[in-house]
Scaffold this motif. Structure first.
Motif, PDB file in Angstrom:
ATOM      1  N   GLU A  31       0.823  -1.198   0.000  1.00 26.58           N
ATOM      2  CA  GLU A  31       0.000   0.000   0.000  1.00 26.58           C
ATOM      3  C   GLU A  31       0.860   1.252   0.000  1.00 26.58           C
ATOM      4  O   GLU A  31       0.564   2.226  -0.664  1.00 26.58           O
ATOM      5  N   ASP A  64       1.718   3.081  -5.421  1.00 24.85           N
ATOM      6  CA  ASP A  64       1.319   4.129  -6.318  1.00 24.85           C
ATOM      7  C   ASP A  64       2.248   5.317  -6.180  1.00 24.85           C
ATOM      8  O   ASP A  64       2.056   6.351  -6.792  1.00 24.85           O
ATOM      9  N   THR A 117      -3.807   6.970  -8.495  1.00 24.68           N
ATOM     10  CA  THR A 117      -4.836   6.138  -7.876  1.00 24.68           C
ATOM     11  C   THR A 117      -5.227   6.695  -6.513  1.00 24.68           C
ATOM     12  O   THR A 117      -6.406   6.869  -6.203  1.00 24.68           O
ATOM     13  N   SER A 118      -4.207   7.014  -5.717  1.00 27.10           N
ATOM     14  CA  SER A 118      -4.485   7.538  -4.380  1.00 27.10           C
ATOM     15  C   SER A 118      -5.143   8.912  -4.463  1.00 27.10           C
ATOM     16  O   SER A 118      -6.003   9.245  -3.648  1.00 27.10           O
ATOM     17  N   LEU A 148      -7.119  10.108  -6.855  1.00 30.95           N
ATOM     18  CA  LEU A 148      -8.530   9.935  -7.212  1.00 30.95           C
ATOM     19  C   LEU A 148      -9.333   9.464  -6.008  1.00 30.95           C
ATOM     20  O   LEU A 148     -10.410   9.982  -5.706  1.00 30.95           O
ATOM     21  N   ARG A 149      -8.789   8.492  -5.311  1.00 28.52           N
ATOM     22  CA  ARG A 149      -9.480   7.935  -4.161  1.00 28.52           C
ATOM     23  C   ARG A 149      -9.735   9.026  -3.122  1.00 28.52           C
ATOM     24  O   ARG A 149     -10.812   9.169  -2.576  1.00 28.52           O
ATOM     25  N   LYS A 150      -8.711   9.838  -2.899  1.00 27.38           N
ATOM     26  CA  LYS A 150      -8.802  10.884  -1.879  1.00 27.38           C
ATOM     27  C   LYS A 150      -9.811  11.964  -2.303  1.00 27.38           C
ATOM     28  O   LYS A 150     -10.582  12.458  -1.472  1.00 27.38           O
ATOM     29  N   GLU A 205     -12.390  11.555  -4.332  1.00 24.77           N
ATOM     30  CA  GLU A 205     -13.715  10.932  -4.178  1.00 24.77           C
ATOM     31  C   GLU A 205     -14.156  10.988  -2.715  1.00 24.77           C
ATOM     32  O   GLU A 205     -15.306  11.246  -2.399  1.00 24.77           O
ATOM     33  N   GLU A 206     -13.208  10.761  -1.845  1.00 24.72           N
ATOM     34  CA  GLU A 206     -13.514  10.736  -0.417  1.00 24.72           C
ATOM     35  C   GLU A 206     -14.008  12.100   0.073  1.00 24.72           C
ATOM     36  O   GLU A 206     -15.019  12.182   0.770  1.00 24.72           O
ATOM     37  N   HIS A 264     -18.578  13.738  -9.061  1.00 20.14           N
ATOM     38  CA  HIS A 264     -17.521  12.945  -9.660  1.00 20.14           C
ATOM     39  C   HIS A 264     -16.226  13.741  -9.641  1.00 20.14           C
ATOM     40  O   HIS A 264     -16.262  14.974  -9.792  1.00 20.14           O
ATOM     41  N   TYR A 265     -15.088  13.058  -9.487  1.00 20.04           N
ATOM     42  CA  TYR A 265     -13.827  13.799  -9.394  1.00 20.04           C
ATOM     43  C   TYR A 265     -13.531  14.586 -10.667  1.00 20.04           C
ATOM     44  O   TYR A 265     -12.858  15.612 -10.646  1.00 20.04           O
TER      45      TYR A 265
END
Lengths: 310, 291
Positions: A122, A126, A137-138, A140-142, A144-145, A277-278
């Motif tokens: 982890e 990335d 990846t991280s 985008l995830r962040k 979105e969060e 959406h991001y």
């Protein structure tokens, strides 16, 4: 739930390992047939593979190589299960694995090794190799969060102006130093104002993203700009500093006077319900960047349109 | 010609473990770091008042691991790049002088004075980065700290020679070590990847002609050293005030008229510094009444 493939005979101790790992919340599948497992791996990637070397020494080596090298799945953790007596003869250059477990290992040891390998993956998966910061990846995830969070956040898009001519004049390694400098500056400033709530990611090249609570966004941007302008001087040759600009030739061979890099920041405020959406966040950032880029020197712009706000 | 003594000293410098800091400074910083209301610039301001901690911070930020070799020359820039957590670790792991002598404090005061006066001269000359010249001034006698901490036997011999024969510290160094503190300091700073604009003034502050690229900065440090000795602020090993080089006076444009203007500025600085140095001195005496 993390998915683990266990490639081994379906006998103890492996069945026991599978059981304790399942109890710890992992989804474990045992594959005694390596070929079958191979297909399974390629089409539906697990989060980790435990593979017994004794199952089929040659095929195991091939499978690992294919996954790690051909598919560039360097971030997929693979743990090799080996007979401890074989250890002195194993050439680790031939195995692209992340760790090994001895056949006689206790259940506790297996669990710990698995946890640790997943954590390590982890951390590394990335991350940008130049700056060590989390990548797309991280990011985008962040994003979105925070889009779906109840609090008010700011997503800052950071990049450099006049970075290419700087690279051309001084070479890539000096350019890399400036990128690393910007990375450290962002990390430390965000850490100072936002603590563990803050986030900094490296999209690539001279593009970065930071995420902080909205109320400190201006402060972060102002400080990054002020410090960057000060620090960048350390990376400009004294002669050019005296002259006040870099000299390069453009494509037509004409001598140009180019200022040294400055930093542009576009800040998009995010609150619950503003974006779905991001991609929408990035779109607003692109609009802001359009204006920021017209201003010479280091500058930032925050989107103050609040009419849609509840 | 092979010089065994020089070789021996350099070997010791290469394997140098870590230089000690004055215990009260480390204690003060540890207190500040534990206090959440203290900001990074406040901590930087204290680190900037210690040559050993300053050299450590600069060594770290200019190391290959951080990736800014020979670029960063001031503590404030270094702290921005290293971050609070790294600084915290650095302070917590700082080693301290086990046995203090009052002249350890004297040398430290002298270095602080030279840093301040270097800054004043650099500002007056309109140099681009006075903070950086002040840092060079702070580090100019780092070689003496090294002698005191890591070349203990030779340090004692130098001390005796100065006392018994009435020679200068530098003359005694050259006789015993076959090199002087300027060369030792420069050698280390260079090994530590610090920017040339710091290494040169430290290595050449007693011999301007050795400086190639940063002559003005070197001249500034030389004159600051002499002015602080003449003023009697701190103690740098011997009681003599060396003669300034003609060339240095010319490069800095220092004459009586200019001194008349600058001396009051320096006095203000010395007065400010005294508050800090007295605080540290008192803390030392409390702990260690023998000094």
């Amino acid at each position: 739930m993390k998915k683990i493939l266990l490639l081994s005979a379906e006998v103890p101790p492996y069945t026991i390992w599978a059981e304790v790992l399942t109890q710890k919340g992992y989804r474990v599948e045992i594959f005694p047939e390596i070929q079958e497992a191979g297909e399974r791996v390629f089409f539906s990637l697990p989060d980790m593979i435990l593979v017994s070397e004794g199952l089929h020494p040659e095929l195991v080596k091939d499978l690992i190589f294919a996954l790690k090298c051909d598919l560039s799945l360097a971030s997929l953790p693979i743990l090799l299960i080996v007979d401890p007596e074989k250890l002195p003869r194993i050439d680790w250059h031939e195995y692209f694995v992340d760790d090994f477990i001895c056949e006689g290992a206790s259940s506790e040891e297996v669990i710990s090794r698995v946890k640790l390998a997943l954590l390590r993956a982890e951390r590394l998966a990335d991350n940008n190799p130049l700056t060590g910061l989390p990548g797309n990846t991280s990011i985008l995830r962040k994003i979105e969060e925070v889009i779906h969070d109840d609090g008010e956040w700011a997503v800052g898009y950071v990049d450099l102006d006049n970075f290419k001519p700087f690279n051309d004049a001084y070479g890539f390694s000096r350019g890399d130093e400036v990128i690393r400098m910007l990375a450290r500056l962002l990390v430390n400033t965000v850490e100072f104002y936002a603590g563990p709530k803050g986030f900094v990611g490296h999209i690539g090249g001279d593009d970065f993203v930071f995420i902080v609570p909205l109320d400190v966004a201006d402060k972060v941007a102002q400080e990054v700009i002020q410090k960057f302008d000060q620090l960048v001087l350390n990376f400009v040759d004294p002669e050019d500093r005296e002259r006040g600009c870099l000299l390069t030739t453009d494509r037509q061979g004409v001598l140009c006077r180019i200022p040294w890099p400055s930093v542009s920041i576009a800040i998009v405020p995010v609150w619950a319900g503003r974006f779905k959406h991001y991609g929408e966040v990035a779109a607003v950032a692109a609009q802001l960047k359009h204006y920021v880029k017209k201003v010479p020197g280091s500058t930032y712009l925050i989107d103050r349109r609040k009419e849609e706000r509840p | 010609m092979i010089d065994d003594k020089r070789r021996e000293v350099k070997k010791k410098l290469r394997t140098l473990k870590g230089l000690p800091t004055l215990p009260p400074i480390v204690a003060k910083l540890t207190r500040m770091i534990g206090d959440e209301t203290v900001s990074a610039p406040q901590i930087a301001a204290v680190i900037e008042r210690d040559q050993v901690l300053t050299s450590k911070v600069l060594r770290l930020v200019n190391s290959a691991f951080y990736g800014f070799p020979r670029r960063i020359s001031t503590v404030s820039n270094a702290i921005v790049l290293l971050g609070f957590n790294v600084i915290r670790t650095l302070v917590i792991t700082a080693s301290i002088f086990e046995m203090m002598q009052s002249r350890d404090v004297g040398l430290w005061e002298h270095s602080l004075g030279v840093a301040a006066v270097s800054g004043i001269l650099a500002r007056d000359l309109g140099l681009e980065n006075p903070e950086e010249v002040a840092t060079a001034g702070l580090l100019h006698d780092l070689g003496k700290v090294v002698e005191r901490a890591s070349l203990v036997e030779d340090y004692k011999k130098i001390q005796e020679k100065v006392r018994n024969e009435g020679v200068t510290w530098r003359e005694a160094e050259q006789e015993i070590l076959h090199m002087d503190h300027a060369e030792i300091g420069g050698y280390l700073l260079n090994r530590w990847n610090l920017p040339e604009r710091l290494v040169e003034p430290v290595a050449s502050h007693h011999e301007l002609k050795k400086a190639r690229r940063f002559k003005v900065e070197t001249a500034v440090v030389q004159l600051a050293d002499i002015l602080v000795r003449a003023r009697g602020f701190g103690y740098s090993g011997d009681p003599w005030v060396p003669e300034p080089e003609e060339k240095a006076l010319k490069l800095v444009g220092l004459d009586e008229k200019k001194l008349e203007v600058l001396l009051p500025q320096m006095e203000v600085k010395f007065y400010e510094l005294k508050f800090f140095t007295e605080e540290i001195r008192e803390a030392l005496l409390e702990k260690n009444p023998a000094t």
